[in-house]
Design a protein around this motif. Structure first.
Motif, mmCIF file in Angstrom:
data_model
loop_
_atom_site.group_PDB
_atom_site.id
_atom_site.type_symbol
_atom_site.label_atom_id
_atom_site.label_comp_id
_atom_site.label_asym_id
_atom_site.label_seq_id
_atom_site.Cartn_x
_atom_site.Cartn_y
_atom_site.Cartn_z
ATOM 1 N N MET A 193 0.842 -1.195 0.000
ATOM 2 C CA MET A 193 0.000 0.000 0.000
ATOM 3 C C MET A 193 0.879 1.247 0.000
ATOM 4 S SD MET A 193 -2.818 1.252 2.819
ATOM 5 C CE MET A 193 -1.588 1.573 4.059
ATOM 6 N N THR A 194 0.601 2.160 -0.927
ATOM 7 C CA THR A 194 1.343 3.415 -0.986
ATOM 8 C C THR A 194 0.626 4.467 -0.142
ATOM 9 O OG1 THR A 194 2.104 2.916 -3.223
ATOM 10 C CG2 THR A 194 2.245 5.215 -2.491
ATOM 11 N N ILE A 195 1.361 5.044 0.795
ATOM 12 C CA ILE A 195 0.774 6.059 1.678
ATOM 13 C C ILE A 195 1.074 7.448 1.124
ATOM 14 C CG2 ILE A 195 0.912 7.096 3.986
ATOM 15 C CD1 ILE A 195 1.575 4.343 5.087
ATOM 16 N N LYS A 196 0.068 8.297 1.097
ATOM 17 C CA LYS A 196 0.243 9.704 0.757
ATOM 18 C C LYS A 196 -0.429 10.519 1.855
ATOM 19 C CE LYS A 196 0.815 9.352 -4.243
ATOM 20 N NZ LYS A 196 0.403 9.889 -5.573
ATOM 21 N N LEU A 197 0.378 10.982 2.782
ATOM 22 C CA LEU A 197 -0.165 11.646 3.965
ATOM 23 C C LEU A 197 -0.986 12.884 3.617
ATOM 24 C CD1 LEU A 197 2.868 11.411 6.439
ATOM 25 C CD2 LEU A 197 0.921 9.858 6.221
ATOM 26 N N ASN A 198 -0.553 13.645 2.621
ATOM 27 C CA ASN A 198 -1.272 14.882 2.280
ATOM 28 C C ASN A 198 -2.718 14.622 1.880
ATOM 29 O OD1 ASN A 198 0.771 16.645 2.855
ATOM 30 N ND2 ASN A 198 1.578 16.727 0.767
ATOM 31 N N GLU A 199 -2.946 13.442 1.308
ATOM 32 C CA GLU A 199 -4.321 13.120 0.878
ATOM 33 C C GLU A 199 -5.210 12.723 2.052
ATOM 34 O OE1 GLU A 199 -4.061 10.148 -2.130
ATOM 35 O OE2 GLU A 199 -2.983 11.439 -3.555
ATOM 36 N N LEU A 200 -4.596 12.504 3.218
ATOM 37 C CA LEU A 200 -5.353 12.089 4.399
ATOM 38 C C LEU A 200 -5.626 13.246 5.368
ATOM 39 C CD1 LEU A 200 -3.515 8.714 5.134
ATOM 40 C CD2 LEU A 200 -5.680 9.050 3.928
ATOM 41 N N ILE A 201 -5.135 14.442 5.008
ATOM 42 C CA ILE A 201 -5.384 15.618 5.856
ATOM 43 C C ILE A 201 -6.871 15.961 5.801
ATOM 44 C CG2 ILE A 201 -4.961 18.095 6.151
ATOM 45 C CD1 ILE A 201 -2.146 17.612 5.060
ATOM 46 N N GLY A 202 -7.465 16.106 6.970
ATOM 47 C CA GLY A 202 -8.895 16.384 7.042
ATOM 48 C C GLY A 202 -9.696 15.144 7.380
ATOM 49 N N SER A 203 -9.073 13.951 7.202
ATOM 50 C CA SER A 203 -9.762 12.724 7.587
ATOM 51 C C SER A 203 -8.992 12.084 8.741
ATOM 52 C CB SER A 203 -9.883 11.768 6.391
ATOM 53 O OG SER A 203 -8.612 11.514 5.809
ATOM 54 N N LYS A 204 -7.942 11.314 8.422
ATOM 55 C CA LYS A 204 -7.149 10.683 9.480
ATOM 56 C C LYS A 204 -6.136 11.640 10.108
ATOM 57 C CE LYS A 204 -7.438 5.935 7.745
ATOM 58 N NZ LYS A 204 -6.680 4.726 7.359
ATOM 59 N N ILE A 205 -5.747 12.655 9.353
ATOM 60 C CA ILE A 205 -4.712 13.593 9.815
ATOM 61 C C ILE A 205 -5.316 14.973 10.005
ATOM 62 C CG2 ILE A 205 -2.530 14.732 9.191
ATOM 63 C CD1 ILE A 205 -1.832 12.238 7.576
ATOM 64 N N THR A 206 -4.988 15.608 11.128
ATOM 65 C CA THR A 206 -5.446 16.970 11.374
ATOM 66 C C THR A 206 -4.248 17.905 11.494
ATOM 67 O OG1 THR A 206 -5.470 16.602 13.778
ATOM 68 C CG2 THR A 206 -7.527 16.191 12.570
ATOM 69 N N MET A 207 -4.452 19.149 11.113
ATOM 70 C CA MET A 207 -3.384 20.145 11.232
ATOM 71 C C MET A 207 -3.494 20.855 12.574
ATOM 72 S SD MET A 207 -1.854 19.575 8.444
ATOM 73 C CE MET A 207 -0.596 20.861 8.612
ATOM 74 N N THR A 208 -2.364 21.197 13.159
ATOM 75 C CA THR A 208 -2.329 21.924 14.431
ATOM 76 C C THR A 208 -2.056 23.405 14.149
ATOM 77 O OG1 THR A 208 0.052 21.749 14.819
ATOM 78 C CG2 THR A 208 -1.309 19.854 15.437
ATOM 79 N N ASP A 209 -2.037 24.190 15.205
ATOM 80 C CA ASP A 209 -1.706 25.607 15.063
ATOM 81 C C ASP A 209 -0.197 25.840 15.120
ATOM 82 O OD1 ASP A 209 -4.391 26.315 14.934
ATOM 83 O OD2 ASP A 209 -4.569 26.458 17.127
ATOM 84 N N SER A 210 0.560 24.776 15.398
ATOM 85 C CA SER A 210 2.010 24.904 15.569
ATOM 86 C C SER A 210 2.744 24.915 14.227
ATOM 87 C CB SER A 210 2.549 23.756 16.415
ATOM 88 O OG SER A 210 1.918 23.713 17.676
ATOM 89 N N THR A 211 3.935 25.483 14.258
ATOM 90 C CA THR A 211 4.821 25.456 13.100
ATOM 91 C C THR A 211 6.224 25.084 13.557
ATOM 92 O OG1 THR A 211 5.369 27.806 13.281
ATOM 93 C CG2 THR A 211 3.517 27.214 11.833
ATOM 94 N N ARG A 212 7.047 24.674 12.601
ATOM 95 C CA ARG A 212 8.455 24.432 12.884
ATOM 96 C C ARG A 212 9.281 24.985 11.732
ATOM 97 N NH1 ARG A 212 11.899 18.764 13.999
ATOM 98 N NH2 ARG A 212 13.854 19.853 14.457
ATOM 99 N N LYS A 213 10.323 25.744 12.079
ATOM 100 C CA LYS A 213 11.181 26.315 11.044
ATOM 101 C C LYS A 213 12.158 25.269 10.522
ATOM 102 C CE LYS A 213 11.236 31.292 11.991
ATOM 103 N NZ LYS A 213 12.110 32.461 12.272
ATOM 104 N N LEU A 214 12.229 25.176 9.191
ATOM 105 C CA LEU A 214 13.160 24.274 8.533
ATOM 106 C C LEU A 214 13.899 25.020 7.440
ATOM 107 C CD1 LEU A 214 10.826 21.161 8.025
ATOM 108 C CD2 LEU A 214 12.448 21.532 9.899
#
Length: 427
Positions: free
Chosen positions: A1-22
């Protein structure tokens, strides 16, 4: 199974208010942090922190298969824990009390680029306490132009550039350096310096030690078995070897001395003779079994450099040691497969040879110490005379009275000591 995390945002994955500098492709900016279910992430099998453990696992006939991510993660989790159990337990206790405070970094396929220890702590807490936990991390999409080189530079920057010690086993770190800078040439020495906050001389030394590590494994017929170098704790002895070899063969670089383009074949032969003697000494001096009563091999190699290789008795020692080197080398080369067990077995089979090697080394070191002890008074008086010659007579004439009196006091003490030396001479 190929995982694509971006496609799961809003369902299995939620975004937080936090950020990290890279910093990616030379640009530093904040990236949003996501809450990702643990079963969607997996360890990076190219992680330098566990390079030797993976090499041992594969050398033992095992394979790493991502078709079952849970089983794959279970295998690598053991290596992460084994690499530094104390640090992992501290991270787990901290997350248990205060939650995950520093976000990790994952690729869109779930591969963890930064945060392996945090991810391991979360997995263990979920199993041990049944907590519903998530891995908080920045998601990087390779389809947006982030290539393998960018990913590795980011890893280096995150793991090395911060002002804290890297808790790699030193040999794991050398494996990482060898793969990235020498074997795969993923980036240049200058780029490595820039992205790890290390000094150029420090990186050059790491590369030289990494090259000697690979040469040692070839010498014992264990190419690519990096875990053997880890088990033998070679980092310190290799560092001493770099200094000894480059001092003995002026102007050479252990990274290039054996290349086909090196024109002085005699120098190459001399290098190999000294190098192999030092490799044999490491094998002979290193503790291979619990019953072995071995000391500090790093110090032993340092003493060999000072009192044998860089001393007047070098050739005499090498002539006497050649047969021992050949016997050790041939015993390893005759083996079909070399692993940690066979290194111990060869050590047991060659117990008498190892004892003889230590005897020869210790004898020549002691002989050299005696010679140096005899010549030390001459060396010291020559040095003292060199210092005396720096004093100009005109300066003595121009001293004021207080300085002149102080000078005279010391002069008389020197004169007294010189008289003692003259009385002690049998001439």
């Amino acid at each position: 199974m190929t995982i694509k995390l971006n496609e799961l945002i809003g369902s299995k994955i939620t975004m937080t208010d936090s950020t990290r500098k890279l910093t990616i492709k030379g640009e530093t900016k904040p990236y949003k942090v996501a809450r990702i279910p643990l079963d969607l992430c997996h360890y990076n099998n190219q992680n330098g922190r566990i390079a030797t453990h993976i090499s041992e696992y594969i050398s033992n006939g095992n394979t790493l298969n991502k078709s079952d991510l849970n089983e794959y993660n279970n295998v690598l989790e053991k290596f992460i824990y084994k690499a530094n159990p104390t640090a992992l337990d501290d991270t787990m206790n901290n997350i248990d009390k205060f939650d995950q405070r520093v976000a990790g970094v994952v690729l869109n396929d779930g591969r963890i680029i930064d945060g392996n220890r945090r991810f391991t702590a979360l997995r263990k807490l979920k199993r041990d306490k049944g907590k519903d936990l998530y891995f908080e991390a920045v998601i990087l999409n390779q389809e947006e132009g982030i290539d393998q080189r960018d990913i590795k530079l980011l890893e280096l920057n995150l793991q090395h550039a911060e002002e804290k010690p890297v808790d790699y086993d030193p040999i794991d770190n050398l494996v990482d350096v060898y793969r990235d800078l020498i074997e795969n040439k993923l980036f240049t020495e200058v780029e490595y310096v820039r992205n790890t906050n290390k000094k150029p001389a420090e990186v050059a030394l790491m590369m030289k030690k990494a090259e000697l590590m690979v040469q040692f494994l070839d010498y014992i017929n264990a190419e690519g078995k990096y875990y053997i170098a880890r088990d033998l704790a070679l980092d310190g002895p290799l560092q001493e070897m770099v200094r000894i070899l480059e001092s003995q063969f002026k102007g050479i670089d252990v990274r290039t001395i054996l290349s086909g383009s090196h024109k002085d074949k005699g120098e190459q032969a001399g290098y190999l003779r000294v190098r192999n003697a030092l490799f044999t000494a490491i094998f002979s001096k290193r503790k291979l079994n619990e019953s072995d009563n071995k000391g500090d091999v790093t110090r032993d190699i340092r003493d060999m450099g000072k009192f044998i290789i860089n001393a007047s008795n070098r050739e005499e020692f090498l002539d006497e040691f050649d047969d021992i080197v050949e016997e050790v080398y041939e015993n390893f080369q005759d083996l079909d497969e070399v692993d940690s067990s066979s290194v111990k077995e060869v050590g047991q089979e060659l117990a008498d040879v190892r004892k003889e090697a230590q005897k020869v080394i210790d004898k020549h070191i002691e002989d050299s110490r005696l010679v140096m002890a005899k010549t030390k008074p001459v060396d010291l008086i020559n040095k003292a005379f060199d210092d005396l010659k720096r004093i100009e007579v005109e300066q003595v004439k121009r001293m004021d009275s207080s300085t002149e009196q102080e000078f005279l006091t010391v002069f008389e003490e020197v004169q007294k000591k010189l008289n003692e030396f003259r009385d002690a001479l049998n001439v």
